[in-house]
Design a protein around this motif. Structure first.
Motif, short mmCIF file in Angstrom:
data_model
loop_
_atom_site.label_atom_id
_atom_site.label_comp_id
_atom_site.label_asym_id
_atom_site.label_seq_id
_atom_site.Cartn_x
_atom_site.Cartn_y
_atom_site.Cartn_z
N SER A 104 66.08 -7.69 -5.47
CA SER A 104 65.58 -7.77 -4.68
C SER A 104 66.66 -7.47 -3.13
O SER A 104 66.24 -6.74 -2.38
CB SER A 104 65.23 -9.17 -4.37
N PHE A 105 68.01 -7.82 -3.38
CA PHE A 105 68.88 -7.27 -2.41
C PHE A 105 69.19 -5.57 -2.37
O PHE A 105 69.15 -5.26 -1.21
CB PHE A 105 70.52 -7.94 -2.80
N LEU A 106 69.20 -5.25 -3.39
CA LEU A 106 69.36 -3.58 -3.46
C LEU A 106 68.00 -3.25 -2.85
O LEU A 106 67.86 -1.99 -2.02
CB LEU A 106 69.39 -3.12 -4.79
N GLN A 107 66.60 -3.55 -2.79
CA GLN A 107 65.52 -3.25 -2.24
C GLN A 107 65.77 -3.31 -0.55
O GLN A 107 65.42 -2.35 -0.10
CB GLN A 107 64.33 -4.18 -2.76
N ALA A 108 66.19 -4.44 -0.45
CA ALA A 108 66.58 -4.46 1.19
C ALA A 108 67.56 -3.58 1.83
O ALA A 108 67.21 -2.89 2.65
CB ALA A 108 67.00 -6.06 1.54
N ALA A 109 68.44 -3.20 0.77
CA ALA A 109 69.55 -2.03 1.39
C ALA A 109 68.74 -1.06 1.31
O ALA A 109 69.29 -0.02 2.16
CB ALA A 109 70.61 -2.48 0.15
N ARG A 139 59.04 7.35 -12.71
CA ARG A 139 58.90 8.67 -12.01
C ARG A 139 59.97 8.25 -10.91
O ARG A 139 60.36 9.34 -10.27
CB ARG A 139 57.17 8.50 -11.39
N GLY A 140 60.06 7.13 -10.54
CA GLY A 140 60.81 6.83 -9.53
C GLY A 140 62.24 7.41 -9.70
O GLY A 140 62.98 8.14 -8.94
N LEU A 141 62.78 7.05 -10.85
CA LEU A 141 64.19 7.56 -11.43
C LEU A 141 64.24 8.93 -11.29
O LEU A 141 65.12 9.78 -11.12
CB LEU A 141 64.54 6.77 -12.59
N LEU A 142 63.14 9.52 -12.20
CA LEU A 142 63.20 11.08 -12.13
C LEU A 142 63.04 11.68 -10.85
O LEU A 142 63.89 12.75 -10.60
CB LEU A 142 61.66 11.30 -12.71
N PRO A 199 65.45 13.99 2.56
CA PRO A 199 65.38 13.84 0.95
C PRO A 199 66.29 12.85 0.67
O PRO A 199 65.91 11.99 -0.30
CB PRO A 199 66.16 15.25 0.39
N ALA A 200 67.43 12.34 1.43
CA ALA A 200 67.99 11.09 1.10
C ALA A 200 67.01 9.93 1.63
O ALA A 200 67.01 8.80 0.74
CB ALA A 200 69.18 11.01 2.23
N LEU A 201 66.28 10.00 2.68
CA LEU A 201 65.42 8.94 2.95
C LEU A 201 64.27 8.86 1.88
O LEU A 201 63.90 7.50 1.49
CB LEU A 201 64.63 9.30 4.02
N ALA A 202 63.75 9.88 1.35
CA ALA A 202 62.80 9.70 0.13
C ALA A 202 63.49 9.32 -1.02
O ALA A 202 62.52 8.38 -1.58
CB ALA A 202 62.32 11.15 -0.14
N GLY A 203 64.68 9.49 -1.29
CA GLY A 203 65.42 8.97 -2.58
C GLY A 203 65.70 7.49 -2.27
O GLY A 203 65.21 6.54 -3.33
N CYS A 204 65.94 6.98 -1.31
CA CYS A 204 66.06 5.54 -1.10
C CYS A 204 64.63 4.88 -1.08
O CYS A 204 64.48 3.77 -1.57
CB CYS A 204 66.64 5.19 0.29
N TRP A 205 63.43 5.75 -0.67
CA TRP A 205 62.15 4.99 -0.91
C TRP A 205 61.79 4.81 -2.42
O TRP A 205 61.08 3.81 -2.69
CB TRP A 205 61.18 5.76 -0.11
N LEU A 206 62.11 5.91 -3.23
CA LEU A 206 61.81 5.92 -4.53
C LEU A 206 62.48 4.65 -5.37
O LEU A 206 62.04 3.89 -5.95
CB LEU A 206 62.32 7.14 -5.19
N LEU A 207 64.01 4.41 -4.78
CA LEU A 207 64.67 3.44 -5.50
C LEU A 207 64.09 1.84 -5.06
O LEU A 207 64.12 1.19 -5.91
CB LEU A 207 66.07 3.63 -5.04
#
Length: 206
Positions: free
Chosen positions: A16-21, A132-135, A105-113
């Motif tokens: 949950s903390f990492l999601q907020a980050a 799919r998110g990790l991939l 792309p960095a924004l998209a990566g954070c959204w996937l995570l």
């Protein structure tokens, strides 16, 4: 000693903390992109009379000590001014695209995570969305390692074709810093996908 870190309650709170980050990082990369579009991206400007280390497109006075809300692309970018000592619009567009190729792309990566962490916080581990998110995140890291430098060079060269001011980009090669984490996430995606396959086989057997 490390076993308490694998406790489900602890892992859910950490997720949950990492999601907020991740969402904070998304806001940051979005702000960076907007500032670049507004001409607040710094670069080294070389004119016929002087060299300005922290110049930006949005201002004619390049005294950076009194300036706020600027963004640095992380590369050594130099711009040679046009015959009038200024920076043309195509050069600004090229600089913006160079930064966007890194920030979006960095924004998209954070959204996937963030989606992966949201699932983990809810106790949903072996689901296809996590794989799919990790991939996707792993592939974005590989892009940042190998493809991004050439994309920046392409945008700089295209803008130079139609602009009186010229972009020279140095140190655009990011090296292999992003490659190893990218491989790790690709392997993790395979592990999650394999676990889902095994679970489906067990469910069908039962």
């Amino acid at each position: 000693m490390l076993k308490p870190l694998l406790n489900e309650r602890f892992v859910r709170k950490a997720a949950s903390f990492l999601q907020a980050a991740c969402w904070l990082a998304i806001c940051f990369f979005a702000l960076v992109t907007v500032l670049a579009c507004l001409g607040r991206q710094t670069f080294t400007l070389r004119t016929s009379t002087d060299v300005y280390e922290e110049a930006i497109y949005a201002e004619e006075d390049h005294e950076w000590s009194t300036r706020m809300f600027t963004v640095d692309s992380g590369s050594d970018i130099r711009v040679t001014a046009n015959s009038d000592g200024g920076v043309d619009l195509p050069t600004h567009i090229g600089l913006t695209l160079m930064l966007a190729a890194q920030a979006l792309p960095a924004l998209a990566g954070c959204w996937l995570l963030s989606r992966v962490f949201a699932n983990i916080a809810q106790g949903r581990i072996f689901v296809e969305q996590n794989a799919r998110g990790l991939l996707g995140y792993g592939l974005l890291q590989v892009y940042a390692s190998f493809v991004l430098p050439f994309v920046k060079i392409l945008f700089s060269q295209l803008s130079n074709l139609v602009s009186g001011s010229k972009i020279t980009a140095f140190s655009t090669y990011t090296g292999v810093d992003e490659l190893f984490p990218g491989i790790v996430f690709l392997v993790a995606a395979y592990i999650i996908h394999y676990g889902i396959t095994l679970q489906d086989e067990v469910d069908h057997t039962l």
